[in-house]
Design a protein around this motif. Structure first.
Motif, PDB file in Angstrom:
ATOM      1  N   UNK A  51       0.931  -1.248  -0.114  1.00 40.73           N
ATOM      2  CA  UNK A  51      -0.009  -0.040   0.116  1.00 40.73           C
ATOM      3  C   UNK A  51       0.833   1.099   0.015  1.00 40.73           C
ATOM      4  N   UNK A  52       1.844   1.301   0.747  1.00 39.45           N
ATOM      5  CA  UNK A  52       2.835   2.308   0.643  1.00 39.45           C
ATOM      6  C   UNK A  52       3.486   2.600  -0.559  1.00 39.45           C
ATOM      7  N   UNK A  53       3.997   1.501  -1.216  1.00 36.56           N
ATOM      8  CA  UNK A  53       4.358   1.789  -2.750  1.00 36.56           C
ATOM      9  C   UNK A  53       3.350   2.221  -3.733  1.00 36.56           C
ATOM     10  N   UNK A  54       2.189   1.897  -3.561  1.00 36.90           N
ATOM     11  CA  UNK A  54       1.059   2.038  -4.533  1.00 36.90           C
ATOM     12  C   UNK A  54       0.883   3.834  -4.223  1.00 36.90           C
ATOM     13  N   UNK A  55       1.010   4.087  -3.068  1.00 35.84           N
ATOM     14  CA  UNK A  55       0.621   5.568  -2.585  1.00 35.84           C
ATOM     15  C   UNK A  55       1.839   6.625  -2.864  1.00 35.84           C
ATOM     16  N   UNK A  56       2.907   6.305  -2.745  1.00 35.92           N
ATOM     17  CA  UNK A  56       4.200   7.127  -2.638  1.00 35.92           C
ATOM     18  C   UNK A  56       5.067   7.134  -4.177  1.00 35.92           C
ATOM     19  N   UNK A  57       5.089   5.602  -4.479  1.00 39.01           N
ATOM     20  CA  UNK A  57       5.976   5.485  -5.553  1.00 39.01           C
ATOM     21  C   UNK A  57       5.393   5.342  -7.012  1.00 39.01           C
ATOM     22  N   UNK A  58       3.989   4.880  -7.039  1.00 38.81           N
ATOM     23  CA  UNK A  58       3.269   4.475  -8.417  1.00 38.81           C
ATOM     24  C   UNK A  58       2.589   5.829  -8.747  1.00 38.81           C
ATOM     25  N   UNK A  59       2.491   5.956  -9.951  1.00 39.40           N
ATOM     26  CA  UNK A  59       1.928   7.308 -10.543  1.00 39.40           C
ATOM     27  C   UNK A  59       0.373   6.670 -10.721  1.00 39.40           C
ATOM     28  N   UNK A  60      -0.741   7.280 -10.162  1.00 39.01           N
ATOM     29  CA  UNK A  60      -2.029   6.917 -10.472  1.00 39.01           C
ATOM     30  C   UNK A  60      -2.405   7.359 -11.942  1.00 39.01           C
ATOM     31  N   UNK A  61      -2.941   6.256 -12.703  1.00 36.03           N
ATOM     32  CA  UNK A  61      -3.344   6.504 -14.154  1.00 36.03           C
ATOM     33  C   UNK A  61      -4.558   7.317 -14.197  1.00 36.03           C
ATOM     34  N   UNK A  62      -4.675   8.180 -15.127  1.00 30.46           N
ATOM     35  CA  UNK A  62      -5.925   9.007 -15.425  1.00 30.46           C
ATOM     36  C   UNK A  62      -7.041   8.198 -16.334  1.00 30.46           C
ATOM     37  N   UNK A  63      -7.402   7.404 -15.558  1.00 33.10           N
ATOM     38  CA  UNK A  63      -8.452   6.245 -16.359  1.00 33.10           C
ATOM     39  C   UNK A  63      -9.401   5.807 -15.223  1.00 33.10           C
ATOM     40  N   UNK A  64     -10.478   6.475 -15.142  1.00 34.69           N
ATOM     41  CA  UNK A  64     -11.609   6.424 -14.256  1.00 34.69           C
ATOM     42  C   UNK A  64     -12.001   5.015 -14.056  1.00 34.69           C
ATOM     43  N   UNK A  65     -12.257   4.021 -15.298  1.00 33.55           N
ATOM     44  CA  UNK A  65     -12.757   2.791 -15.276  1.00 33.55           C
ATOM     45  C   UNK A  65     -11.807   2.082 -14.699  1.00 33.55           C
ATOM     46  N   UNK A  66     -10.356   2.096 -15.349  1.00 32.32           N
ATOM     47  CA  UNK A  66      -9.373   1.191 -14.908  1.00 32.32           C
ATOM     48  C   UNK A  66      -9.128   1.420 -13.264  1.00 32.32           C
ATOM     49  N   UNK A  67      -9.151   2.489 -12.720  1.00 25.97           N
ATOM     50  CA  UNK A  67      -8.935   2.859 -11.287  1.00 25.97           C
ATOM     51  C   UNK A  67      -9.975   2.336 -10.555  1.00 25.97           C
ATOM     52  N   UNK A  68     -11.166   2.408 -10.873  1.00 26.54           N
ATOM     53  CA  UNK A  68     -12.593   1.772 -10.391  1.00 26.54           C
ATOM     54  C   UNK A  68     -12.203   0.155 -10.332  1.00 26.54           C
ATOM     55  N   UNK A  69     -11.734  -0.437 -11.343  1.00 27.40           N
ATOM     56  CA  UNK A  69     -11.627  -1.587 -11.233  1.00 27.40           C
ATOM     57  C   UNK A  69     -10.603  -2.245 -10.522  1.00 27.40           C
ATOM     58  N   UNK A  70      -9.363  -1.495 -10.386  1.00 27.39           N
ATOM     59  CA  UNK A  70      -8.447  -1.991  -9.670  1.00 27.39           C
ATOM     60  C   UNK A  70      -8.654  -1.667  -8.138  1.00 27.39           C
ATOM     61  N   UNK A  71      -9.511  -0.514  -7.901  1.00 27.95           N
ATOM     62  CA  UNK A  71      -9.849  -0.188  -6.178  1.00 27.95           C
ATOM     63  C   UNK A  71     -10.508  -1.313  -5.958  1.00 27.95           C
TER      64      UNK A  71
END
Length: 471
Positions: A51-71
């Motif tokens: 979770x720390x890696x996803x929050x601080x080191x990974x850039x969040x994609x600008x794709x609402x559908x993809x982010x919803x599925x991944x969440x």
């Protein structure tokens, strides 16, 4: 000790003895290796790092559908991590308790998914399946397995056996494997055969609703019941016999001196830790009889849900979601059946239904409710009159036998039954036969009455129970 307390104690002792006779003896040296120890802190540390890696080191994609599925997927995975480390253990310990805790949590996720689908409109629910697979959400034709039912078709000169080859698809080995696993789950030959035959009758009864149920007679009774299901049940019963006779002696992996012994020990990790022979005894009391009827009903309902769900949600039979559902029921079904058997067999110790059995029952009912909501027109298609008559007759026979076995037969003493039976024979002999003799006008009728009278006289005199309870 008072007589009533002594009787209860003796009954409890007999029940425990019967229970012990169905269980295998287990020897375990109690070695607690790294594989068996709890790793709650380790799992929590790894989860936090991700979770720390996803929050601080990974850039969040600008794709609402993809982010919803991944969440959603991430939320499910976190819940599974919690369940694998913290959920209550079930009756199975092999290959590892965490494995069965994982499937318990998958059951919770699947039930929540079904509840979500149930609360959608029909259109939104079908279109929601596109988020899982873009190929879904499209109406599909049902395959009809009926039609030309000739085993040998002389009109087809190129391949007269084409009807048989057309039926030989991937579902043939799936039928065999499915019934092999079901036999390991139910552990009773009679119950397996009853469920197998009953499902074929259900296919006959519901083929007006789903074309997929329309099959040739030999496809129903030869390929399904005798070949696929029958061979699967036979192989399952042979495996059950081996498991019931197998010695269960467990030794720590590092305590085994040879490499061959270590490999064998690792292979046997995927066999049961111990074995309990299921003795359902449905006719022993009303509680067990109703429980067995409920088990058969839920099995048949879960089987029907397989076909109706893919019909109302527009999923092709070969889709991976259909296969995943079957894999899910394979893993949770064995645990649920063991919990049901324990709940039935020892109600003093198992005072409530097990968690996996509760979830499997809830999932089966929720799936059926989705089918009813999404396509009520198909479900409410009128059943042919002769099919209704057959099912009505079957239900009446079951109810009649239940009333006789658990209410009438128990309340009426055997001596009273014999007395009434002897009285009926006496009335037939002294009243009815005499009147028939006076009404007989030819020698053939009189000879028939004499034969009948002699037969009743033999019954009247030669059955010991009837002679004992004389008038």
């Amino acid at each position: 000790m008072p007589l009533r307390s002594r009787a209860i104690f003796l009954k409890f002792s007999r029940d425990n003895l019967s229970r012990r006779n169905t269980e295998s003896e287990v020897f375990d040296d109690g070695t607690n290796t790294f594989f068996w120890r709890a790793h709650t802190v380790t799992v929590l540390f790894i989860l936090t790092c991700v979770l720390v890696y996803v929050t601080l080191l990974e850039e969040t994609p600008q794709d609402t559908t993809y982010n919803t599925k991944r969440g959603i997927v991430a939320s499910i995975l976190v819940f599974l991590c919690f369940g694998v480390t913290q959920a209550k253990d079930g009756p199975f310990t092999r290959p590892h308790p965490a494995y069965w805790r994982f499937w318990l949590c998958v059951s919770v996720v699947y039930e929540l998914f079904l509840i979500f689908v149930l609360f959608q409109t029909v259109r939104d629910g079908r279109q929601f399946m596109k988020y899982i697979d873009p190929k879904l959400g499209v109406a599909l034709p049902e395959r009809d397995y009926g039609g030309n039912c000739l085993i040998y078709d002389p009109g087809n000169t190129t391949d007269p056996w084409h009807n048989i080859w057309d039926k030989m698809d991937g579902f043939v080995p799936a039928h065999f494997l499915g019934w092999y696993i079901k036999t390991l789950v139910i552990r009773d030959w009679w119950m397996c055969m009853i469920i197998s035959v009953m499902f074929e009758f259900l296919e006959y009864s519901l083929e007006h609703q789903l074309p997929n149920f329309s099959e040739c007679w030999w496809d129903h009774w030869i390929m399904d019941v005798l070949v696929c299901n029958g061979l699967g049940i036979y192989a399952g019963m042979k495996t059950l016999g081996w498991l019931s006779m197998k010695p269960y002696q467990w030794q720590g992996l590092w305590n085994i001196p040879t490499y061959k012994g270590k490999i064998k020990r690792m292979a046997f990790q995927f066999t049961p830790y111990s074995w309990v022979k299921f003795e359902w005894k449905p006719a022993s009391n009303l509680r067990r009889w109703l429980a067995v009827l409920g088990i058969i009903f839920m099995f048949l309902l879960a089987e029907l849900n397989t076909f109706y769900l893919k019909f109302v949600l527009w999923m092709p039979p070969e889709h991976y979601l259909v296969l995943l559902r079957l894999v899910f029921f394979v893993n949770v079904g064995g645990v649920a059946m063991r919990e049901i058997y324990d709940f039935m067999d020892d109600p003093k110790f198992y005072r409530k239904l097990g968690q996996q059995a509760w979830l499997v029952a809830a999932i089966t009912v929720t799936e059926f409710l989705i089918v009813v909501k999404y396509d009520p027109r198909t479900i409410m298609l009128p059943i042919p009159f002769f099919v209704t008559q057959c099912w009505f007759l079957g239900i009446v026979l079951i109810l009649s036998w239940t009333l006789w076995r658990f209410f009438i037969r128990i309340q009426i003493p055997f001596s009273t039954i014999c007395y009434v039976y002897r009285l009926i024979l006496k009335l037939i002999k002294e009243k009815i036969l005499i009147n028939l003799h006076t009404m007989a006008h030819n020698d053939k009728a009189k000879r028939g009455l004499v034969i009948l009278e002699n037969f009743i006289q033999k019954i009247y005199k030669n059955i010991p129970y009837l002679r004992k309870y004389s008038l």
